[in-house]
Every structure is written in C-alpha cells, then in structure tokens.
Motif scaffolding. Sequence first.
Motif, mmCIF file in Angstrom:
data_model
loop_
_atom_site.group_PDB
_atom_site.id
_atom_site.type_symbol
_atom_site.label_atom_id
_atom_site.label_comp_id
_atom_site.label_asym_id
_atom_site.label_seq_id
_atom_site.Cartn_x
_atom_site.Cartn_y
_atom_site.Cartn_z
ATOM 1 N N GLY A 297 -9.054 3.152 1.031
ATOM 2 C CA GLY A 297 -8.266 4.356 0.776
ATOM 3 C C GLY A 297 -7.397 4.236 -0.455
ATOM 4 N N THR A 298 -6.586 5.261 -0.695
ATOM 5 C CA THR A 298 -5.690 5.318 -1.846
ATOM 6 C C THR A 298 -4.243 5.279 -1.387
ATOM 7 N N VAL A 299 -3.445 4.445 -2.043
ATOM 8 C CA VAL A 299 -2.024 4.338 -1.701
ATOM 9 C C VAL A 299 -1.311 5.605 -2.164
ATOM 10 N N ILE A 300 -0.692 6.313 -1.212
ATOM 11 C CA ILE A 300 0.010 7.545 -1.570
ATOM 12 C C ILE A 300 1.529 7.371 -1.523
ATOM 13 N N LYS A 301 1.998 6.278 -0.883
ATOM 14 C CA LYS A 301 3.433 5.954 -0.901
ATOM 15 C C LYS A 301 3.599 4.439 -0.868
ATOM 16 N N SER A 302 4.524 3.942 -1.673
ATOM 17 C CA SER A 302 4.909 2.534 -1.678
ATOM 18 C C SER A 302 6.370 2.522 -2.065
ATOM 19 N N SER A 303 7.241 2.445 -1.031
ATOM 20 C CA SER A 303 8.648 2.707 -1.293
ATOM 21 C C SER A 303 9.545 1.997 -0.271
ATOM 22 N N TYR A 304 10.812 2.391 -0.269
ATOM 23 C CA TYR A 304 11.808 1.843 0.666
ATOM 24 C C TYR A 304 12.681 2.976 1.180
ATOM 25 N N THR A 305 12.900 2.982 2.488
ATOM 26 C CA THR A 305 13.890 3.886 3.076
ATOM 27 C C THR A 305 14.725 3.095 4.073
ATOM 28 N N ARG A 306 15.845 3.642 4.456
ATOM 29 C CA ARG A 306 16.757 2.945 5.364
ATOM 30 C C ARG A 306 16.087 2.650 6.703
ATOM 31 N N GLY A 307 15.269 3.579 7.184
ATOM 32 C CA GLY A 307 14.618 3.370 8.473
ATOM 33 C C GLY A 307 13.341 2.540 8.386
ATOM 34 N N ASN A 308 12.512 2.888 7.415
ATOM 35 C CA ASN A 308 11.215 2.215 7.287
ATOM 36 C C ASN A 308 11.284 0.851 6.631
ATOM 37 N N GLY A 309 12.347 0.602 5.867
ATOM 38 C CA GLY A 309 12.370 -0.593 5.041
ATOM 39 C C GLY A 309 11.310 -0.469 3.967
ATOM 40 N N ASN A 310 10.768 -1.577 3.516
ATOM 41 C CA ASN A 310 9.642 -1.534 2.583
ATOM 42 C C ASN A 310 8.406 -1.050 3.342
ATOM 43 N N TYR A 311 7.751 -0.029 2.831
ATOM 44 C CA TYR A 311 6.588 0.492 3.546
ATOM 45 C C TYR A 311 5.520 0.978 2.571
ATOM 46 N N VAL A 312 4.298 1.076 3.078
ATOM 47 C CA VAL A 312 3.147 1.558 2.310
ATOM 48 C C VAL A 312 2.393 2.556 3.168
ATOM 49 N N LYS A 313 1.928 3.637 2.534
ATOM 50 C CA LYS A 313 1.136 4.638 3.232
ATOM 51 C C LYS A 313 -0.179 4.822 2.484
ATOM 52 N N VAL A 314 -1.285 4.811 3.227
ATOM 53 C CA VAL A 314 -2.613 4.875 2.625
ATOM 54 C C VAL A 314 -3.396 6.067 3.177
ATOM 55 N N LYS A 315 -3.960 6.875 2.275
ATOM 56 C CA LYS A 315 -4.819 7.986 2.679
ATOM 57 C C LYS A 315 -6.269 7.522 2.585
ATOM 58 N N HIS A 316 -6.986 7.607 3.708
ATOM 59 C CA HIS A 316 -8.355 7.104 3.768
ATOM 60 C C HIS A 316 -9.385 8.213 3.531
ATOM 61 N N THR A 317 -9.213 9.319 4.197
ATOM 62 C CA THR A 317 -10.046 10.510 3.994
ATOM 63 C C THR A 317 -9.117 11.696 4.172
ATOM 64 N N ASN A 318 -9.643 12.897 4.084
ATOM 65 C CA ASN A 318 -8.813 14.081 4.351
ATOM 66 C C ASN A 318 -8.339 14.100 5.796
ATOM 67 N N LYS A 319 -9.005 13.316 6.652
ATOM 68 C CA LYS A 319 -8.682 13.324 8.079
ATOM 69 C C LYS A 319 -7.732 12.207 8.492
ATOM 70 N N TYR A 320 -7.860 11.024 7.878
ATOM 71 C CA TYR A 320 -7.132 9.845 8.365
ATOM 72 C C TYR A 320 -6.140 9.296 7.334
ATOM 73 N N THR A 321 -4.950 8.924 7.834
ATOM 74 C CA THR A 321 -3.914 8.281 7.015
ATOM 75 C C THR A 321 -3.247 7.200 7.853
ATOM 76 N N THR A 322 -2.870 6.083 7.226
ATOM 77 C CA THR A 322 -2.154 5.021 7.941
ATOM 78 C C THR A 322 -0.893 4.638 7.179
ATOM 79 N N GLN A 323 0.057 4.029 7.915
ATOM 80 C CA GLN A 323 1.332 3.629 7.318
ATOM 81 C C GLN A 323 1.745 2.273 7.896
ATOM 82 N N TYR A 324 2.430 1.466 7.070
ATOM 83 C CA TYR A 324 2.789 0.094 7.430
ATOM 84 C C TYR A 324 4.260 -0.122 7.064
ATOM 85 N N LEU A 325 5.100 -0.373 8.086
ATOM 86 C CA LEU A 325 6.554 -0.404 7.876
ATOM 87 C C LEU A 325 7.161 -1.807 7.983
#
Length: 413
Positions: A297-325
């Motif tokens: 998939g394609t990385v659509i977010k790679s950032s930091y927030t107070r709740g998530n900490g360092n996190y990455v979000k990946v879009k795999h298809t128009n149907k599926y997306t995953t996130q890692y916090l």
Amino acid sequence: MAILFASCEDEKTPTEKAELITKNKSKKAKLKPVVVQEYGMTLSDFNFERDTVKNGDFFGNIMDKNGVMPGKVYQITESIPDSIFNFKRINVGRPYTLLKSKDSLAKTLGFIYEHNAIDYTKVFFGDSIYAEKGKKPVTIKQKIATGVITSSLSNAIDEAGISYEITSRFADIYQWSVDFFRLQKGDQFKIIYNEKFINDSIFAGVESIDAAILNHKGREFYAFNFLVDAKVGRYDYFDEEAVTLRSFFLKAPLQYSRISSRYSPRRFHPVQKRWKAHKGTDYAAATGTPIWSTADGTVIKSSYTRGNGNYVKVKHTNKYTTQYLHMSKRAVKVGDYVKQGEIIGYVGSTGLATGPHVCYRFWVNGKQVDPYKQDLPDAEPMEENMKPSYFEFIQPLKEKLDQVDYVEIAEQA
C-alpha cells in the motif's frame, strides 16, 4: 711441499651422484612458495595480512595504522561510490585482509572486506583506485528433516538438529494460515530445505525451503516453493492443490509476545481512566521491535499526535486501510509505497500508552472494524496455465515428504 686436494665428488659412484641430484631437487621443491588462491585472485602475489574489525576501528584508522596517508584515504573514499562499497559501514567483528607489496617498502595496496560468510568487496588503490564485489564459491546441499512440537516451534527445530534460521522462515511460510502462538503439543512437521556451504564444508546458512508439511490439529498443511515470475525471480508458496498460502493481509504487524488488548466497543482506558471504545488490537512487544505493513500500500500519514504518539497509516486499496500507533520511531514518510512485510516503524510507548506495544487499527470502506472478524481476501491466485508445470514440479517433492515418517513425542518412562 706438495699439497694434494681430493674431491669427494670424484669419489662418488654414478648411482650416488644421481641420488644427490634427486635430493637437491627435492630441497628446491620444498622451498617453492605456496600459491594461495582466494577471493577470485592470487593472494600470494602480495604480502597479505588477515585481521578483524575491532571496537573503534573504521576504514581511515585501519589505513593509517598501515601507512596509508589521510589524503590517499580521502581519494579512495571519494573515488568509490557507496553502491559499490560504503566505507562507513564497517562492522565490528568482520574479517578483512590487507594486501601489501612484496618489496622492502611493504606498501599497502588493497583492502578486502568480508560483509558476511559469502559476500566480500575488494578495494585496490595501487596504480589506480577501483573496487570489485565478489562471492565465495558456494555449494548447495538439499536436506530433509522432521520434528514434533513439545513446547515451541523453535525448540522443535533445534531438537531436530536444524539451523535456527529455519524457524523464522518456516513461520513466514505459514503465517497466513496458522497462528504459531496456538501450536499444540504433538503438532508435527516435515521439511525439505537447502543449506549453503563454502568450499563444500563450511556452513554458510540456509538457502531456501523447497517444501514443507505442518500437521496442525490433525490437519496437514502442505507448502511448495514455486517460481511464479521468472523475469523478476519471484517465488511463492502454494499447497498441493496450487492454492496460495498467502493472504492479502498478514495476521499481525510484528513478531509479538502477546495480544494485550483486543478490539472492543467498550474498554477501560488505562491512561485516561474511563470507559471508551478500543478500536484496535494491541500487540505487546519489546521497544524497538520492527513493525511491518500487513499488506502492500501507500503511506498516507506518518506523524505524531498526543494520543497516537508516532504513527503510520497505510492505504492498501479503496476498500482497506491500516494504522499503527505508539511507535518509538517511524521508518517511512507520506507517499512511500510499501510492500507487505516491509518495516514501517518500531515498537514504542509514545502517546497515550502505558508500555511498549503497537495498536493496530483496520478500516473497511472507511469504517473501523476488528480485523480478526473479517473475511479477508487471499493474495493473487496462480494462473491456470502455470498449474500443469506446478503439479509436475511438486510431485517428487511431495513423494519425498510422504515417504518420511513423522516424529512422535517420546513417551515418559
């Protein structure tokens, strides 16, 4: 007074003279220098010295200790690109060989660095500066082994006398179809694999697994390694019916020790101290454990927030997306295309987390869901026109596996 000189040589018989000549030739033969062929060259053309990279060593100070001036070192490192040899990546414990001239100056003319048991790089800086990559001659030997689970897969592999490298490779093959944290005592396996040997005798690691069978809960899972794309050299594992063993998604985003919290519509948050939905699955693991993308998939977010900490979000298809916090460190940036199993970050406890883990979140058509309750797609199936050659290919491997008896758990006396 007359002094007479007598020659012993004159007194020798023809037979004795012949024996003396033979002895002299033998002595000269013994003094003949030994020719050392290694690294695809004649090492004995030089005075060569072997050593190992020690703590604090780097290319510059190794050269300095061997008479190569800083200006020359700079010229060498600037002349050779990192793609051929990265002078900054000289690791402690790795062997190297110095090539020196055979004259009285003993001038250092070359440096050979062993990256591992097989791969090496030769750097020459005598009359001209250049570098060459090389590999030691390797022999591949096919082996077959069988084992039984008494406590864990790694212990069973060890008890079967197989290299520890097989453990992770075996788990990788079955990671889509079997939960290795739920292997049962008495589960059995058989495996056909290839080992690498240098000079036909020195073990240099595992080359590949050709075929395997895992008997889990009384069900047999076959796996055969088959070349599916000759142009890029891509192999994949399929069962005895040519069905892929891969799923579109991996079962987990890392090698974890336990699931510390599952997807739940209502959970008491350990940091916020209140009841709220937990729309993810928490995998506990040591800080720094690699986290990988569960699908291409394609990385659509790679950032930091107070709740998530360092996190990455990946879009795999128009149907599926995953996130890692809660990562300690991110390894990708927005726009990067990642392959299934590619490292995207490392376990940490940033954000609202009480300990090191990764919170894995899953979206289907924009809605967060529990991935364990989804009917997820398989990877691309084998093309129909490839199946005849596949069945022909696996037949001897399957026969070899089936001819070997399973190991049973030894009964306690």
